[in-house]
Scaffold this active site. Sequence first.
Site, short mmCIF file in Angstrom:
data_model
loop_
_atom_site.label_atom_id
_atom_site.label_comp_id
_atom_site.label_asym_id
_atom_site.label_seq_id
_atom_site.Cartn_x
_atom_site.Cartn_y
_atom_site.Cartn_z
N SER A 129 -20.87 52.70 121.35
CA SER A 129 -20.41 51.39 121.84
C SER A 129 -20.25 51.35 123.35
O SER A 129 -19.86 52.33 123.99
CB SER A 129 -19.05 51.11 121.19
N GLU A 131 -17.88 50.07 124.75
CA GLU A 131 -16.46 50.32 125.05
C GLU A 131 -16.26 51.72 125.63
O GLU A 131 -15.27 51.98 126.31
CB GLU A 131 -15.62 50.18 123.77
N TYR A 153 -9.99 53.45 119.97
CA TYR A 153 -11.31 53.13 119.43
C TYR A 153 -12.41 53.77 120.28
O TYR A 153 -13.29 54.46 119.77
CB TYR A 153 -11.49 51.60 119.39
P1 NAP Z 1 -17.35 45.33 111.33
O1 NAP Z 1 -17.88 43.98 111.02
O2 NAP Z 1 -15.93 45.49 111.67
O3 NAP Z 1 -17.71 46.28 110.07
C1 NAP Z 1 -17.17 47.56 109.96
C2 NAP Z 1 -17.58 48.14 108.62
O4 NAP Z 1 -16.97 49.45 108.49
C3 NAP Z 1 -17.08 47.35 107.39
O5 NAP Z 1 -18.07 47.41 106.40
C4 NAP Z 1 -15.84 48.12 106.96
O6 NAP Z 1 -15.53 47.96 105.59
C5 NAP Z 1 -16.31 49.54 107.23
N1 NAP Z 1 -15.23 50.53 107.32
C6 NAP Z 1 -14.11 50.51 108.07
N2 NAP Z 1 -13.39 51.63 107.90
C7 NAP Z 1 -14.07 52.40 107.03
C8 NAP Z 1 -13.86 53.66 106.44
N3 NAP Z 1 -12.78 54.41 106.73
N4 NAP Z 1 -14.77 54.12 105.56
C9 NAP Z 1 -15.86 53.40 105.25
N5 NAP Z 1 -16.12 52.19 105.75
C10 NAP Z 1 -15.24 51.70 106.63
O7 NAP Z 1 -18.18 45.99 112.53
P2 NAP Z 1 -19.62 45.59 113.12
O8 NAP Z 1 -19.46 44.57 114.16
O9 NAP Z 1 -20.57 45.34 111.99
O10 NAP Z 1 -20.02 46.93 113.88
C11 NAP Z 1 -20.75 47.96 113.22
C12 NAP Z 1 -20.54 49.28 113.97
O11 NAP Z 1 -21.01 49.15 115.30
C13 NAP Z 1 -19.10 49.74 114.08
O12 NAP Z 1 -19.09 51.14 114.03
C14 NAP Z 1 -18.67 49.26 115.45
O13 NAP Z 1 -17.62 50.08 115.94
C15 NAP Z 1 -19.96 49.45 116.22
N6 NAP Z 1 -20.17 48.55 117.35
C16 NAP Z 1 -20.06 47.21 117.20
C17 NAP Z 1 -20.34 46.37 118.26
C18 NAP Z 1 -20.25 44.88 118.13
O14 NAP Z 1 -20.22 44.20 119.17
N7 NAP Z 1 -20.27 44.32 116.93
C19 NAP Z 1 -20.77 46.92 119.48
C20 NAP Z 1 -20.89 48.30 119.59
C21 NAP Z 1 -20.61 49.12 118.51
P3 NAP Z 1 -14.65 46.70 105.05
O15 NAP Z 1 -15.60 45.53 105.02
O16 NAP Z 1 -14.19 47.16 103.73
O17 NAP Z 1 -13.55 46.50 106.06
O1 F7E Z 2 -12.71 41.16 122.83
C1 F7E Z 2 -10.60 39.39 125.24
C2 F7E Z 2 -10.26 40.85 124.95
O2 F7E Z 2 -12.16 41.78 120.49
C3 F7E Z 2 -13.52 40.81 123.92
C4 F7E Z 2 -16.02 45.29 119.13
O3 F7E Z 2 -17.11 44.88 118.36
O4 F7E Z 2 -17.25 44.98 121.17
C5 F7E Z 2 -16.09 44.58 120.49
O5 F7E Z 2 -14.92 44.92 121.23
C6 F7E Z 2 -12.65 40.47 125.13
C7 F7E Z 2 -11.56 41.52 125.39
O6 F7E Z 2 -14.34 42.54 121.56
C8 F7E Z 2 -8.64 37.47 122.88
O7 F7E Z 2 -9.11 41.26 125.65
C9 F7E Z 2 -9.05 37.43 125.02
O8 F7E Z 2 -11.52 41.79 126.77
O9 F7E Z 2 -14.08 40.19 120.95
P1 F7E Z 2 -13.29 41.37 121.35
P2 F7E Z 2 -14.25 43.96 122.30
O10 F7E Z 2 -12.87 44.40 122.49
O11 F7E Z 2 -15.12 43.86 123.51
C10 F7E Z 2 -17.37 46.39 121.44
C11 F7E Z 2 -18.68 46.63 122.13
C12 F7E Z 2 -17.15 47.22 120.24
O12 F7E Z 2 -17.69 48.32 120.11
C13 F7E Z 2 -16.05 46.80 119.31
O13 F7E Z 2 -16.24 47.38 118.02
O14 F7E Z 2 -11.97 39.25 124.85
N1 F7E Z 2 -9.77 38.45 124.48
N2 F7E Z 2 -8.35 36.82 124.04
C14 F7E Z 2 -9.54 38.50 123.15
N3 F7E Z 2 -10.03 39.33 122.19
C15 F7E Z 2 -9.61 39.10 120.91
N4 F7E Z 2 -10.10 39.88 119.92
N5 F7E Z 2 -8.70 38.12 120.60
C16 F7E Z 2 -8.18 37.28 121.56
O15 F7E Z 2 -7.37 36.41 121.25
#
Ligand code: NAP
Ligand code: F7E
Length: 341
Positions: A129, A131, A153
Amino acid sequence: MKKAFITGVTGQDGYYLSKFLIDKGYEVHGTIRRSSTFNTKRIDELISQYSEKKILNLYYSDLLDPSSLNSLLQNIQPDEVYNLAAQSHVAVSFKNPHFSVSTSTNGPVSLLESVKNLGKEIKYYQASSSEMYGGVSTDYLDENSIFDPKSPYAAGKVFAHHMTKIYRESYNLFCVNGILFNHESPERGETFVTRKITRGIGRIVHGIQNNISLGNLDAVRDWGFAGDYVEAMWLMMQYKEADDWVIATGEAHSVKEFLDISFNHVGLKWEDYVKIDEKYIRPNEVNHLLGNPNKAKNLLDWKPKVSFEDLAVMMVESDLKLAEQEKVLLEKNLISKTWED
Ligand code: NAP
Ligand code: F7E
């Protein structure tokens, strides 16, 4: 027929990747967590279309249960393993650090060990990620930029990233890290900022919500469309060698800009509806993330197809429809209001 094993198949990316791989002719095997309520909503349509034909196969497991992961891999003998499972909410990871970090660290180690011991050419994808970079610099970030994690995270993801590389280098395994920047869609979890905004707009337009409470509106992210990003995951796994890849759009936008586009689309001004609530300010904020996807563009021939503006509009349109349905159900007392007023 190629077999893919996906952890986190019920999540946003799990849904898009399963659909993508099924369309490519793969047999998909995914793990779901046992829950007291159903948690397969995103993939229910895929289940009804593909589970009887055994194209989509689901198993109960958990990243914290190495024996179940190991026996599944032994039985399935997949060609490709995509480790997408994680407690993926950054703010939540400050509240439950043990669970978040254990899932992101022990899970990948269990999978990598199983892949190594299977003695077959199994390819492994780790969901790394943006992050991990920590967001201090406003420069373009690429595969060589330094990691400076700012949350439990992110720290867990850095560990898994390094372990994936270690297994690649030590055992000559095909282990890939996809460093994906934020990617969103109508299937995005409802507590991530983009979806929280578009869900709120849908409900405001239909008169069933008054305000949206948010935290830091100045945070800047490089936001793309999840559908485009799962294609990149697959392309990385087809490349001639395993590597680390940044996937991003190369454009930086603030939360305020997302608000502007989304509210403009329905003819409203966000300033009239958005409140700042301190509880959404994080203990340690990641202020700015901007990716340089040139390596993936040049070597994988990948590029994002959906623009920032089109992504926001796609999400608003989808959530307007959902809110319209909710309004009808509310009026018939078939659901209760569980969201902010
Ligand atoms: P998401 O919608 O939150 O999905 C996470 C998945 O992981 C869900 O299927 C959840 O199951 C499962 N899970 C959570 N804890 C688990 C555990 N202990 N054992 C088995 N399964 C578990 O996340 P996403 O947006 O699809 O992201 C997919 C992956 O890419 C994640 O690893 C995330 O950290 C990473 N990532 C995401 C982004 C982004 O912007 N979306 C960017 C960079 C990296 P449930 O449905 O049962 O909760
Ligand atoms: O926040 C700000 C918050 O929670 C984005 C995950 O998929 O992307 C995701 O992480 C920004 C942050 O995503 C609210 O403070 C303001 O600066 O949508 P987010 P994230 O933290 O960037 C990365 C790449 C991953 O890997 C992660 O799994 O928005 N923000 N107000 C808020 N964020 C949330 N959630 N809620 C608010 O009310």
